[in-house]
Design a protein around this motif. Structure first.
Motif, PDB file in Angstrom:
ATOM      1  N   UNK A 181       0.843  -1.193   0.000  1.00 45.08           N
ATOM      2  CA  UNK A 181       0.000   0.000   0.000  1.00 45.08           C
ATOM      3  C   UNK A 181       0.882   1.249   0.000  1.00 45.08           C
ATOM      4  N   UNK A 182       0.252   2.420   0.108  1.00 44.21           N
ATOM      5  CA  UNK A 182       1.001   3.675   0.026  1.00 44.21           C
ATOM      6  C   UNK A 182       1.903   3.894   1.229  1.00 44.21           C
ATOM      7  N   UNK A 190      -6.051   4.563  -3.879  1.00 43.60           N
ATOM      8  CA  UNK A 190      -6.765   4.880  -2.648  1.00 43.60           C
ATOM      9  C   UNK A 190      -6.561   3.795  -1.589  1.00 43.60           C
ATOM     10  N   UNK A 191      -5.592   2.930  -1.800  1.00 39.28           N
ATOM     11  CA  UNK A 191      -5.275   1.817  -0.896  1.00 39.28           C
ATOM     12  C   UNK A 191      -6.418   0.816  -0.775  1.00 39.28           C
ATOM     13  N   UNK A 192      -7.239   0.712  -1.830  1.00 41.07           N
ATOM     14  CA  UNK A 192      -8.284  -0.309  -1.862  1.00 41.07           C
ATOM     15  C   UNK A 192      -7.710  -1.604  -2.444  1.00 41.07           C
ATOM     16  N   UNK A 198     -13.867  -2.250   0.462  1.00 36.49           N
ATOM     17  CA  UNK A 198     -14.168  -0.837   0.637  1.00 36.49           C
ATOM     18  C   UNK A 198     -15.065  -0.672   1.860  1.00 36.49           C
ATOM     19  N   UNK A 199     -14.702   0.232   2.744  1.00 30.59           N
ATOM     20  CA  UNK A 199     -15.507   0.457   3.940  1.00 30.59           C
ATOM     21  C   UNK A 199     -15.515  -0.728   4.879  1.00 30.59           C
ATOM     22  N   UNK A 239      -4.263   3.665 -10.339  1.00 33.72           N
ATOM     23  CA  UNK A 239      -4.412   4.552  -9.188  1.00 33.72           C
ATOM     24  C   UNK A 239      -5.862   4.959  -8.956  1.00 33.72           C
ATOM     25  N   UNK A 240      -6.667   5.046 -10.035  1.00 32.83           N
ATOM     26  CA  UNK A 240      -8.051   5.482  -9.894  1.00 32.83           C
ATOM     27  C   UNK A 240      -9.016   4.341  -9.579  1.00 32.83           C
ATOM     28  N   UNK A 241      -8.510   3.131  -9.438  1.00 35.02           N
ATOM     29  CA  UNK A 241      -9.362   1.998  -9.070  1.00 35.02           C
ATOM     30  C   UNK A 241      -9.732   1.090 -10.212  1.00 35.02           C
ATOM     31  N   UNK A 242      -9.456   1.468 -11.451  1.00 34.25           N
ATOM     32  CA  UNK A 242      -9.709   0.565 -12.579  1.00 34.25           C
ATOM     33  C   UNK A 242      -8.748  -0.615 -12.492  1.00 34.25           C
ATOM     34  N   UNK A 243      -9.227  -1.793 -12.905  1.00 34.52           N
ATOM     35  CA  UNK A 243      -8.373  -2.974 -12.856  1.00 34.52           C
ATOM     36  C   UNK A 243      -8.235  -3.586 -14.249  1.00 34.52           C
ATOM     37  N   UNK A 244      -7.147  -4.314 -14.423  1.00 32.95           N
ATOM     38  CA  UNK A 244      -6.841  -5.022 -15.660  1.00 32.95           C
ATOM     39  C   UNK A 244      -6.568  -6.473 -15.290  1.00 32.95           C
ATOM     40  N   UNK A 245      -7.087  -7.388 -16.096  1.00 31.62           N
ATOM     41  CA  UNK A 245      -7.036  -8.807 -15.760  1.00 31.62           C
ATOM     42  C   UNK A 245      -6.653  -9.606 -16.999  1.00 31.62           C
TER      43      UNK A 245
END
Length: 302
Positions: free
Chosen positions: A123-124, A169-171, A193-194, A216-222
């Motif tokens: 994480x960050x 966002x450390x998710x 999340x949460x 970084x914005x939460x989009x993922x690649x698989x």
């Protein structure tokens, strides 16, 4: 080594450009070790690490004995490695996941939990997070104080081979292979999340998970493999992203027969421009020798 093998490499890059590689060494090796873990012919020598920090490649340094399937991450000179016990030493049902870290010259080792197939992400705050599986369940370990807290994901189906990545966002994000009541396999995605894991999202049916990378914005690649017909022959290499919201999939190649287990024949990285870089093997037993080999694919930017 003579009559042995250095296999299962993983690579990490520190902020100063230094490269670090972790791998498994067998002092004697029989190819059957990857599909027949109780083979007597192979002797596991443990997980090793090396780097080019001094301008050339260092001599391999052993991190742990009787261990394999290492994942490595490095940040600000601190090395993190997770690995599992060697199958032949631990037995099929008693392997454990371990974390090793080093900031100076001394390794600190910690047992995380019983299981297989560790996946590591930082994480960050440069803290290690780990996902792994055991007995059809997926587990996630997050850093708490000086150790790890392990939680089991509440999943509807049996699941294995999680891949973990952490966004800006450390998710934490996890993709995994699930087996439902119809005995078919599916690639699924969930995120924390949460304090709760989201309801799993289907990416592909009749598929095995490959690799995962989060932006970084939460989009993922698989990356993943799909079977066409005989489920023992994973004949297609696929890619998916949810950058636009819902997952959009694309076939990279037909004929990419995967003989090395889930995720064993693909690698994935995301560039600063958001372009996906995919490296994968194709063993085209039924589609012609022109497909066999090592392939590279690059995707569109943002």
């Amino acid at each position: 080594p003579a009559d042995g093998a250095d296999l299962q490499p993983d690579i990490a890059r520190d902020g100063d450009g230094t490269l670090w590689i972790a791998f498994t060494r067998w002092s004697s090796y029989d190819f059957c070790v990857d599909v027949c873990p109780e083979s007597d012919a192979s002797v596991n020598d443990g997980v090793y690490v090396l780097s080019n920090a001094g301008g050339g490649w260092s001599a391999p340094e052993r991190v742990a004995t009787s261990s394999m399937r290492a994942q490595i991450a490095v940040r600000s000179g601190r090395i993190h490695i997770v690995y599992e016990d060697d199958w032949a030493t631990a037995g099929d049902d008693t392997s454990a996941i371990h974390h090793a870290t080093r900031a100076t010259g001394t390794w600190t080792m910690e047992h995380i939990g019983d299981g297989y197939g560790p996946s590591l992400a930082l994480d960050s705050n440069e803290k290690a997070h780990v996902a792994f599986h055991r007995s059809g369940r997926v587990y996630y370990a997050e850093p708490i104080g000086g150790g790890f807290e392990v939680m089991e994901l509440s999943l509807a189906d049996e699941a294995a081979w999680p891949r973990l990545s952490i966004d800006g966002a450390d998710r934490p994000h996890i993709v995994y292979t699930a087996w439902g009541s119809d005995a078919g396999s599916s690639v699924m995605h969930t995120t924390l999340s949460g304090g709760a894991w989201s309801e799993a999202t289907l990416i592909a049916r009749d598929a095995l998970v490959g690799q995962l990378a989060a932006e970084s914005d939460g989009a993922v690649h698989v990356t993943y493999q799909i079977s066409e017909g005989d489920e023992e022959e994973w004949q297609e290499q696929w890619y998916a992203t949810n950058r636009g919201g819902a997952f959009v999939t694309r076939r990279l190649i037909r004929g990419g027969l995967d003989l090395f287990g889930p995720g064993g024949s693909s690698a994935l990285a995301i560039g600063h421009d958001g372009r996906a870089h995919v490296l994968f093997t194709a063993l085209a037993l039924d589609f012609g020798d022109d497909l066999s080999g090592l392939w590279y694919a690059i995707g569109p930017g943002r």
